[in-house]
Design a protein around this motif. Sequence first.
Motif, short mmCIF file in Angstrom:
data_model
loop_
_atom_site.label_atom_id
_atom_site.label_comp_id
_atom_site.label_asym_id
_atom_site.label_seq_id
_atom_site.Cartn_x
_atom_site.Cartn_y
_atom_site.Cartn_z
N ASP A 60 -85.11 63.23 81.62
CA ASP A 60 -84.23 64.66 82.10
C ASP A 60 -85.06 65.68 82.81
OD1 ASP A 60 -82.52 63.14 80.37
OD2 ASP A 60 -82.67 64.47 78.60
N GLY A 61 -84.29 66.28 83.51
CA GLY A 61 -84.73 67.38 84.08
C GLY A 61 -84.89 68.80 83.23
N PHE A 71 -87.74 71.56 91.55
CA PHE A 71 -86.25 71.44 92.11
C PHE A 71 -85.84 69.89 92.12
CE2 PHE A 71 -87.29 75.58 94.31
CZ PHE A 71 -86.63 76.30 93.74
N ALA A 72 -86.54 69.16 91.61
CA ALA A 72 -86.26 67.83 91.30
C ALA A 72 -85.11 67.73 90.22
CB ALA A 72 -87.28 66.88 90.81
N GLN A 76 -80.98 65.55 88.90
CA GLN A 76 -80.39 65.11 87.55
C GLN A 76 -79.47 65.57 86.99
OE1 GLN A 76 -85.05 66.23 87.04
NE2 GLN A 76 -84.85 64.14 85.74
N SER A 77 -78.75 64.66 86.49
CA SER A 77 -77.55 65.01 85.63
C SER A 77 -77.91 65.70 84.52
CB SER A 77 -76.60 63.71 85.23
OG SER A 77 -75.56 63.98 84.41
N ARG A 78 -78.86 65.28 83.64
CA ARG A 78 -79.07 66.10 82.50
C ARG A 78 -80.30 67.00 82.51
NH1 ARG A 78 -78.40 63.55 77.38
NH2 ARG A 78 -80.76 63.74 77.15
N VAL A 79 -80.23 68.43 82.01
CA VAL A 79 -81.16 69.30 82.39
C VAL A 79 -81.27 70.15 81.38
CG1 VAL A 79 -82.11 71.06 83.94
CG2 VAL A 79 -80.80 69.20 85.05
N ILE A 222 -71.72 77.94 85.52
CA ILE A 222 -72.16 76.60 85.93
C ILE A 222 -73.90 76.78 86.06
CG2 ILE A 222 -72.22 75.05 87.90
CD1 ILE A 222 -69.39 76.16 88.63
N TYR A 223 -74.35 75.66 85.42
CA TYR A 223 -75.77 75.60 85.38
C TYR A 223 -76.58 74.60 86.22
CZ TYR A 223 -75.04 79.10 81.42
OH TYR A 223 -74.28 79.91 80.76
N ASN A 224 -77.79 74.69 86.17
CA ASN A 224 -78.71 73.91 87.14
C ASN A 224 -78.27 73.94 88.60
OD1 ASN A 224 -80.72 71.70 87.23
ND2 ASN A 224 -79.53 70.22 87.65
N GLN A 225 -78.43 75.30 89.11
CA GLN A 225 -78.18 75.37 90.27
C GLN A 225 -79.35 75.90 91.06
OE1 GLN A 225 -74.91 75.37 91.68
NE2 GLN A 225 -74.69 74.68 89.75
#
Length: 261
Positions: A60-61, A71-72, A76-79, A222-225
């Motif tokens: 996971d991220g 920034f990898a 990834q879908s799951r962070v 919205i997250y993981n931006q």
Amino acid sequence: MNGIELNDADLAAELAYAAGQLLLNVRASGLVTGKALGKAGDATANQFLVHALREQRRQDGLLSEEEKDNFARLDQSRVWIIDPVDGTREYGEARADWAVHIGLAVDGVPVLGAVALPGADNGQGMVYRSDAPIALPPAPETLRMVVSRTRPAAEAVFVAEQLGAQLVPMGSAGAKAMAIIRGEADIYLHSGGQYEWDSCAPVAVALAHGLHCSRIDGSPLIYNQRDTYLPDLLICRPEHAEQVLTLIRQAGTSIPKNKRG
């Protein structure tokens, strides 16, 4: 965790609790105080959480307030999005209104979270979980809005005045969001600037409890931006959401630009 493979919800809760106990022990040592205590707590809890998550969820991220951004995670879908000490000032001042945030976003959606309030309830603490919602107490006749201890946003003050709501100063974003679940507040309106780690876990827990969560213009969080700045937030009971959002729009035309959060 004792070598036992935990599901995501149990992992988040165990990590939040363990980090909270670690932070209480650091503070109880008396070896550092004030701002130095805040820095020590941040570093200690972050090191524990980052190592644990990388061990337990290697694929996971990870995004942490106290860790250099990788920034990898964007691929990834799951962070996992964490704040080792939310409310560092309050932690350093030996107050109760600080928190540990462990959130999981999947494709940008905050699907799971655990928020620990280690200093609450006379030091007994509590971990609020998205997978274990509790019944919310009924709203009082006079609504209560949690705001920053030091700089309540003009929009929040305006909305509170229009609603006849009582302002309740409080520290950590996690503590503010959980105050609604705990029956200590009814609305959390913030427009003074935050980052993803400030709200991901609290929003996941609040959503699981049936609360309304959005940006202050009503759009989704919205997250993981790439840009982790997520400046505003509304958490409230769903029956109050439409009225509060309408008042926020009114505040936009009633408050001078230089007075807004």
